[in-house]
Write an enzyme that holds these catalytic residues in place. Sequence first.
Site, PDB file in Angstrom:
ATOM      1  N   CYS A  33       0.826  -1.209   0.000  1.00 38.01           N
ATOM      2  CA  CYS A  33       0.000   0.000   0.000  1.00 38.01           C
ATOM      3  C   CYS A  33       0.855   1.252   0.000  1.00 38.01           C
ATOM      4  O   CYS A  33       2.058   1.205   0.231  1.00 38.01           O
ATOM      5  CB  CYS A  33      -0.872   0.045   1.236  1.00 38.01           C
ATOM      6  SG  CYS A  33      -1.958  -1.359   1.404  1.00 38.01           S
ATOM      7  N   GLY A  61      -0.391   0.838  -5.113  1.00 39.74           N
ATOM      8  CA  GLY A  61      -1.690   0.209  -4.916  1.00 39.74           C
ATOM      9  C   GLY A  61      -2.698   0.716  -5.919  1.00 39.74           C
ATOM     10  O   GLY A  61      -2.893   1.921  -6.051  1.00 39.74           O
ATOM     11  N   ASN A 137       0.282   0.928   5.917  1.00 43.30           N
ATOM     12  CA  ASN A 137       1.035   0.165   4.925  1.00 43.30           C
ATOM     13  C   ASN A 137       1.893  -0.842   5.675  1.00 43.30           C
ATOM     14  O   ASN A 137       2.663  -0.462   6.545  1.00 43.30           O
ATOM     15  CB  ASN A 137       1.926   1.107   4.099  1.00 43.30           C
ATOM     16  CG  ASN A 137       2.906   0.368   3.204  1.00 43.30           C
ATOM     17  OD1 ASN A 137       4.018   0.825   2.982  1.00 43.30           O
ATOM     18  ND2 ASN A 137       2.520  -0.778   2.681  1.00 43.30           N
ATOM     19  N   GLY A 138       1.731  -2.107   5.318  1.00 43.03           N
ATOM     20  CA  GLY A 138       2.530  -3.130   5.972  1.00 43.03           C
ATOM     21  C   GLY A 138       1.700  -4.354   6.244  1.00 43.03           C
ATOM     22  O   GLY A 138       0.580  -4.484   5.763  1.00 43.03           O
ATOM     23  N   TYR A 278      12.240  -3.402  -6.564  1.00 41.54           N
ATOM     24  CA  TYR A 278      11.074  -3.307  -7.436  1.00 41.54           C
ATOM     25  C   TYR A 278      10.015  -2.311  -7.006  1.00 41.54           C
ATOM     26  O   TYR A 278       9.491  -1.557  -7.818  1.00 41.54           O
ATOM     27  CB  TYR A 278      10.407  -4.688  -7.547  1.00 41.54           C
ATOM     28  CG  TYR A 278       9.046  -4.622  -8.193  1.00 41.54           C
ATOM     29  CD1 TYR A 278       8.907  -4.488  -9.575  1.00 41.54           C
ATOM     30  CD2 TYR A 278       7.884  -4.652  -7.430  1.00 41.54           C
ATOM     31  CE1 TYR A 278       7.651  -4.402 -10.164  1.00 41.54           C
ATOM     32  CE2 TYR A 278       6.630  -4.567  -8.017  1.00 41.54           C
ATOM     33  CZ  TYR A 278       6.521  -4.445  -9.377  1.00 41.54           C
ATOM     34  OH  TYR A 278       5.292  -4.345  -9.954  1.00 41.54           O
TER      35      TYR A 278
HETATM   36  P1  AMP Z   1       6.817 -13.398 -11.990  1.00 40.07           P
HETATM   37  O1  AMP Z   1       6.071 -13.514 -13.263  1.00 40.07           O
HETATM   38  O2  AMP Z   1       5.983 -13.902 -10.837  1.00 40.07           O
HETATM   39  O3  AMP Z   1       8.181 -13.980 -12.009  1.00 40.07           O
HETATM   40  O4  AMP Z   1       6.946 -11.839 -11.701  1.00 40.07           O
HETATM   41  C1  AMP Z   1       8.113 -11.133 -11.838  1.00 40.07           C
HETATM   42  C2  AMP Z   1       7.796  -9.785 -12.392  1.00 40.07           C
HETATM   43  O5  AMP Z   1       6.837  -9.085 -11.571  1.00 40.07           O
HETATM   44  C3  AMP Z   1       9.030  -8.923 -12.446  1.00 40.07           C
HETATM   45  O6  AMP Z   1       9.069  -8.402 -13.761  1.00 40.07           O
HETATM   46  C4  AMP Z   1       8.825  -7.814 -11.441  1.00 40.07           C
HETATM   47  O7  AMP Z   1       9.075  -6.567 -12.033  1.00 40.07           O
HETATM   48  C5  AMP Z   1       7.387  -7.918 -11.003  1.00 40.07           C
HETATM   49  N1  AMP Z   1       7.254  -8.078  -9.557  1.00 40.07           N
HETATM   50  C6  AMP Z   1       8.124  -8.617  -8.719  1.00 40.07           C
HETATM   51  N2  AMP Z   1       7.653  -8.613  -7.457  1.00 40.07           N
HETATM   52  C7  AMP Z   1       6.449  -8.050  -7.490  1.00 40.07           C
HETATM   53  C8  AMP Z   1       5.470  -7.753  -6.497  1.00 40.07           C
HETATM   54  N3  AMP Z   1       5.663  -8.041  -5.234  1.00 40.07           N
HETATM   55  N4  AMP Z   1       4.335  -7.161  -6.887  1.00 40.07           N
HETATM   56  C9  AMP Z   1       4.133  -6.895  -8.174  1.00 40.07           C
HETATM   57  N5  AMP Z   1       5.025  -7.149  -9.159  1.00 40.07           N
HETATM   58  C10 AMP Z   1       6.181  -7.720  -8.830  1.00 40.07           C
END
Ligand code: AMP
Length: 490
Positions: A33, A61, A137-138, A278
Amino acid sequence: MKEVLSDKQRLESLYHGRFELIKPRGDRMEEECGIIGAFDPDGDSVTDILYYGLYALQHRGQEAAGIATSDGENITYYKNQGLVTECFEDDERYKYLKDGHIGIGHVRYSTAGDKSVVNAQPLFVHFKGGDLALAHNGNLINAECIRSRLEEQGYIHQTNVDTEVIAGLVARRASTLTIEKSLEETSKDLRGSYALVVLEKDKLIAMRDPLGIRPLALGRVGNVYVVASESCVFDTLNGELIRDLHPGEILTIDKDGLHSTRTQVPLESKLCVFEFVYFARSDSIIDGVSVYKAREEAGRRLALRDNVKADIVVGVPDSAFPAAIGYSKQSGIPFIEGLVKNRYVGRTFIQPGQQKRERSVKIKLNALKRNVQGKRIVLVDDSIVRGTTSKKIVEMLKSAGALEVHMRISSPVVTNPCYFGIDIAESKQLIGSGHNVEEIRKAIGADSLEYLTIEDLMKTVEGSSCGFCTGCFTGNYPMNVDTESKYCPF
Ligand code: AMP
């Protein structure tokens, strides 16, 4: 007898205060969040500051948004599902918030289950000592434990968000203590991460958990004090970052200025390192470290250890661009756009269901055939979580004519889930848990695959004023998750 309301009355009951569509509690949700708070000592409205501030935090979010304001006497709030613009697009709703010179706001990003507006924030509570609105947030790891103990004692809950547990504990104490003191006492009961903004009718209170796991900063926009999850808010509003809140700090802003107290804190703080990998916006500075600089340095360090022969460096838009640029600068291989992102698609990672997730990668990204055809590519992304995105992108680039795709990840292998507020799935969904790098390479179809080492990652955030949680990469969490999640203070 059924009450007949005029249109205006209906609008007022819907939008001016306490009336919401209540749905039953669903599954528990993990949340990522963004929060904001503002106080104008001159008594002018802070609604626009909150609105545009939330807009700048939209990446944190996209599922729901809300604002609560106080005119010094009464708290008014409005929250709904959708993006900030969608949520407040109807002026009728917005105008009721306009009178407030103190306020808080929230953007929410949940991952599964019940998406009812009742789980949106700020959360409004009425208690013996008055009214409160809170935004959080958390993730509290012992929320369920406290919640069920409270329910055994006859308490009722309307939402399944942790914030309600915090609100309940604060309200229990606040009939005899100040809100600040109640927060301080409540923090002894809580385990997990929490950056909080709390609105009382005449003051704004901001708090960061004792480990400082989630970010929270203080800034100024003209003469208005603003607290926000990220400093990009202050830039957006033409303001300035004053400082980050200290771990365990409770900061009150009222007509007499700023007052700060600090709860007992452990020796070393534990800011979430994934904010740099990220989650945060790259134009933010968190605890003294530029997110952009950390990402660029991660890319540079990847290249330092690499000797792959390639024609171009391609970054996965947008979060991996700084790392791809860092890689390109260090290696001398040109950085070229090889993927185009549909900017109207949000962070689709969150989509429940594997099939949906796979489809959404394709809708979100497309290969730029002209730039990648016949090329050996170094493809830089910030992380691999489930592996869905990487597999799809490698496929896409190859079918667009890429000769080779060498995947480079600007963070270490994600081997463990996050319990502290980042949506990193349970172990069995993490491709890095139970598979080695070669197995992951095969699964995503890349010609080679390299990750940043944890040592290099920690170098990228060197110079910060804090320590870090690296749990998702190392399994070293800032607390014992098993025992602390069962901790109930009463
Ligand atoms: P995946 O398809 O599950 O391997 O997602 C990895 C991709 O999602 C990477 O390109 C990251 O930029 C993005 N990503 C990584 N962690 C998160 C997260 N916690 N929430 C949303 N997107 C994420």
